[in-house]
Design an enzyme around this catalytic site. Structure first.
Site, short mmCIF file in Angstrom:
data_model
loop_
_atom_site.label_atom_id
_atom_site.label_comp_id
_atom_site.label_asym_id
_atom_site.label_seq_id
_atom_site.Cartn_x
_atom_site.Cartn_y
_atom_site.Cartn_z
N ASN A 1 0.92 -1.23 0.15
CA ASN A 1 -0.01 -0.12 -0.03
C ASN A 1 0.98 1.09 -0.01
O ASN A 1 1.66 1.69 0.90
CB ASN A 1 -1.04 -0.08 1.26
CG ASN A 1 -1.74 1.13 1.42
OD1 ASN A 1 -1.94 2.25 0.44
ND2 ASN A 1 -2.41 1.33 2.53
N TRP A 2 1.11 1.88 -1.30
CA TRP A 2 2.14 3.14 -1.23
C TRP A 2 1.45 4.11 -0.58
O TRP A 2 2.21 5.03 -0.66
CB TRP A 2 2.12 3.43 -2.82
CG TRP A 2 3.12 2.34 -3.42
CD1 TRP A 2 3.46 0.96 -2.99
CD2 TRP A 2 3.62 1.97 -4.82
NE1 TRP A 2 3.91 0.23 -3.64
CE2 TRP A 2 4.21 0.75 -5.06
CE3 TRP A 2 3.41 3.00 -5.78
CZ2 TRP A 2 4.88 0.64 -6.35
CZ3 TRP A 2 3.79 2.59 -7.15
CH2 TRP A 2 4.43 1.30 -7.33
N LYS A 3 0.19 4.21 -0.39
CA LYS A 3 -0.33 5.33 0.31
C LYS A 3 -0.25 6.55 -0.75
O LYS A 3 -0.33 6.36 -1.86
CB LYS A 3 -0.08 5.74 1.56
CG LYS A 3 -0.31 4.37 2.52
CD LYS A 3 0.03 4.77 3.99
CE LYS A 3 -0.24 3.12 4.76
NZ LYS A 3 -0.06 3.38 6.12
N SER B 1 3.79 -1.83 10.38
CA SER B 1 4.99 -1.96 10.55
C SER B 1 5.68 -3.48 10.30
O SER B 1 6.78 -3.86 10.95
CB SER B 1 5.47 -1.72 12.10
OG SER B 1 5.27 -0.34 12.19
N GLY C 1 2.91 2.60 10.65
CA GLY C 1 3.76 3.73 10.57
C GLY C 1 4.60 4.07 11.76
O GLY C 1 5.45 5.01 11.98
N GLU D 1 -5.15 -4.47 10.85
CA GLU D 1 -4.19 -3.68 10.97
C GLU D 1 -4.17 -2.83 12.15
O GLU D 1 -5.04 -1.85 12.28
CB GLU D 1 -4.20 -2.62 9.76
CG GLU D 1 -3.97 -3.14 8.59
CD GLU D 1 -3.27 -2.31 7.51
OE1 GLU D 1 -2.32 -2.60 6.86
OE2 GLU D 1 -3.89 -1.22 7.26
N GLY E 1 3.14 -0.96 4.29
CA GLY E 1 3.02 0.39 4.10
C GLY E 1 4.45 0.72 3.51
O GLY E 1 4.92 0.45 2.72
N GLY E 2 5.07 1.30 4.70
CA GLY E 2 6.66 1.95 4.62
C GLY E 2 7.38 0.84 3.68
O GLY E 2 7.98 1.31 3.03
N HIS F 1 -9.67 1.27 5.22
CA HIS F 1 -7.98 1.46 5.75
C HIS F 1 -8.35 2.53 7.04
O HIS F 1 -9.14 3.39 6.97
CB HIS F 1 -6.90 2.12 5.01
CG HIS F 1 -5.73 2.27 5.42
ND1 HIS F 1 -5.31 3.10 6.44
CD2 HIS F 1 -4.74 1.19 5.22
CE1 HIS F 1 -3.98 2.71 6.74
NE2 HIS F 1 -3.73 1.48 5.91
N GLU G 1 -6.54 4.90 8.16
CA GLU G 1 -6.59 6.34 7.56
C GLU G 1 -7.76 6.76 7.12
O GLU G 1 -8.02 8.09 7.21
CB GLU G 1 -5.28 6.30 6.75
CG GLU G 1 -3.96 6.25 7.56
CD GLU G 1 -2.67 5.43 6.87
OE1 GLU G 1 -2.80 5.51 5.59
OE2 GLU G 1 -2.01 5.12 7.51
P1 13P Z 1 3.16 0.54 7.87
O1 13P Z 1 3.63 -0.75 7.17
O2 13P Z 1 4.02 1.62 7.18
O3 13P Z 1 3.19 0.42 9.14
O4 13P Z 1 1.84 0.48 7.10
C1 13P Z 1 0.85 -0.25 7.32
C2 13P Z 1 -0.45 -0.02 6.61
O5 13P Z 1 -1.21 1.00 6.93
C3 13P Z 1 -0.76 -0.81 5.29
O6 13P Z 1 -2.19 -0.46 4.76
#
Ligand code: 13P
Length: 339
Positions: free
Chosen positions: A10-12, A214, A174, A168, A235-236, A96, A98
Site C-alpha cells: 500500500n503505497w499510500k 510495521s 507507521g 491492522e 506500508g513503509g 483503511h 487512515e
Molecule cells: P506500515 O507498514 O507503514 O506500518 O503501514 C501499514 C499499513 O497501513 C498498510 O496499509
C-alpha cells in the site's frame, strides 16, 4: 488448509507516476514471475495506469487504495469501480484506518464499498483493527468484530472467498511498533472464528487474513509462520524495492506451495525442473530462448507441432494465456444477490 500467501504494497500518498514505474520495474525484475505467492501493488490513483503497464504480462497484480460505492455521478474527486476495472485493477483496499480516521468513513459506508467491489469483480482488501486506546481499554476483539461483521454485511457465501481481510492495529501503523506474534495470531484466529460463524468452516478456511502494521523483512518470517496469518499489507516497507522483495521472499519461504518452496530454498526436487524452469511461469513467447520456441512448419492442413517437445510447447502456450488472463482481474461468481 493451504492458503496461498499474499503480499500487498500500500503505497499510500507516495510516488509520482514516474517514481511508481521505477519501483514497479525493480519489483517485476526480481519477482515478476513469482507465482507461489500472490503479490499486489496498490499505487495512488495517478500511478495506476503507468504501473499497470509495467505489470502487464507479469504475475504481480494491480490494486487501488480506495473506491466510491456509487456507479458514477457528481462526486468530485472520487473514483468508481468501473474506472478501476478500466485500468485492469484486480484488488482494492477498503476501510483503511487512515480513511476511517481522517475522512470519517463509517462501517456502513465501508460495507457499501465492499459490496460495490464484489459486484464489479474487484477483490476488496477490508481493513479492520483497533486504536491504542481501544486496545488499552480491552475492547480490541469487540472493535474487530464490529469492523468484520458490519464490513461483510450482505456478502454472500459465494462471494466471501474473494474478500481479503487485513488486520491492522492502528497503533502499529507507521510507528515501527509491531504487534507481537501472539497478539497478531490471537486476533487473526478470532477473525477466522467470526468467519466460521458467518459462513461455515470450509469457506472460512479459504479466506485470507493479512497482517499490517510495521511489517518489515526482519519481523515478517515470524509473523508469516503463524497459522492464521496469510500474508501482509505493507506500508513503509513497500516503498523501497529491496525491502518489498525481501518480504515477498519471506512469504515464499513461509508458505509457497511445496514445489516452489524447494526452489526458493535453492533445493532440487526429486523430479527435475522443466527446462529453464520455464514450464510453470514462462517468459512471454517473444522473449523466449530459441530452444523453448515451438517450431511450426507450414502444411496443407492444420499446422503441426514438430519438435520433440511438442507437448511442452502446447503447455507453454496454454500457460501464456493463463498468465495473461490472471493479470486481468479474474471473474468470480456474480454478485447478483446479497444476503
Ligand atoms: P506500515 O507498514 O507503514 O506500518 O503501514 C501499514 C499499513 O497501513 C498498510 O496499509
Amino acid at each position: 488448509m493451504i492458503r496461498k500467501k499474499l503480499i500487498a504494497g500500500n503505497w499510500k500518498m507516495n510516488k509520482t507516476a514516474s517514481d511508481g514505474v521505477t519501483l514497479a520495474r525493480d519489483i517485476v525484475e526480481a519477482i515478476g514471475r513469482e507465482t507461489s505467492v500472490d503479490i499486489v501493488l496498490c499505487p495512488p490513483f495517478t500511478a495506476l495506469e503507468s504501473v499497470g503497464a509495467v505489470l502487464e504480462g507479469q504475475s504481480v497484480k494491480l490494486g487501488a487504495q480506495n473506491l466510491h460505492p456509487e456507479k458514477n455521478g457528481a462526486y468530485t474527486g472520487e473514483i468508481s469501480a468501473e474506472m478501476l476495472r478500466g485500468l485492469f485493477t484486480s484488488h482494492v483496499i477498503v476501510g483503511h484506518s487512515e480513511r476511517r480516521t481522517y475522512f470519517g468513513e463509517t462501517d456502513e459506508f465501508i460495507n457499501k464499498k465492499v459490496l460495490t467491489s464484489l459486484a464489479n469483480q474487484l477483490k476488496p482488501i477490508l481493513c479492520v483493527g483497533e486504536t491504542l486506546a481501544e486496545r488499552e481499554g480491552g475492547s480490541t476483539l469487540a472493535v474487530v468484530q464490529r469492523h468484520v461483521e458490519c464490513g461483510l454485511a450482505g456478502v454472500t457465501a459465494e462471494q466471501i472467498t474473494a474478500v481479503i481481510i487485513a488486520y491492522e492495529p492502528v497503533w502499529a501503523i507507521g510507528t515501527g511498533k509491531v504487534a507481537t506474534t501472539e497478539q497478531a495470531q490471537e486476533v487473526h484466529a478470532y477473525i477466522r472464528d467470526l468467519l466460521t460463524k458467518l459462513y461455515g468452516a470450509p469457506l472460512a478456511q479459504k479466506v485470507r487474513i493479512l497482517y499490517g502494521g510495521s511489517m518489515k523483512p526482519a519481523n515478517a518470517p515470524e509473523l508469516l509462520a503463524q497459522k492464521d496469518i496469510d500474508g501482509g499489507l505493507i506500508g513503509g516497507a513497500s516503498l523501497e524495492s529491496r525491502s518489498f522483495i525481501d518480504l515477498v521472499k519471506s512469504a515464499v519461504a513461509a508458505g509457497g506451495f511445496p514445489w516452489f518452496s524447494l526452489r526458493a530454498a535453492g533445493m532440487r526436487p526429486a523430479i527435475p525442473w522443466p527446462a529453464g524452469g520455464a514450464f510453470r511461469n514462462p517468459p512471454p513467447l517473444r522473449n523466449r530462448p530459441p530452444d523453448l520456441l515451438p517450431a511450426r512448419v507450414p502444411s496443407a492442413g492444420r499446422a503441426r507441432w514438430t519438435t520433440p517437445h511438442a507437448g511442452r510447447a502446447v503447455a507453454l502456450r496454454r500457460q501464456d494465456r493463463r498468465d495473461r488472463a490472471s493479470h486481468r482481474a479474474r471473474p468470480f461468481p456474480s454478485a447478483a444477490r446479497h444476503r
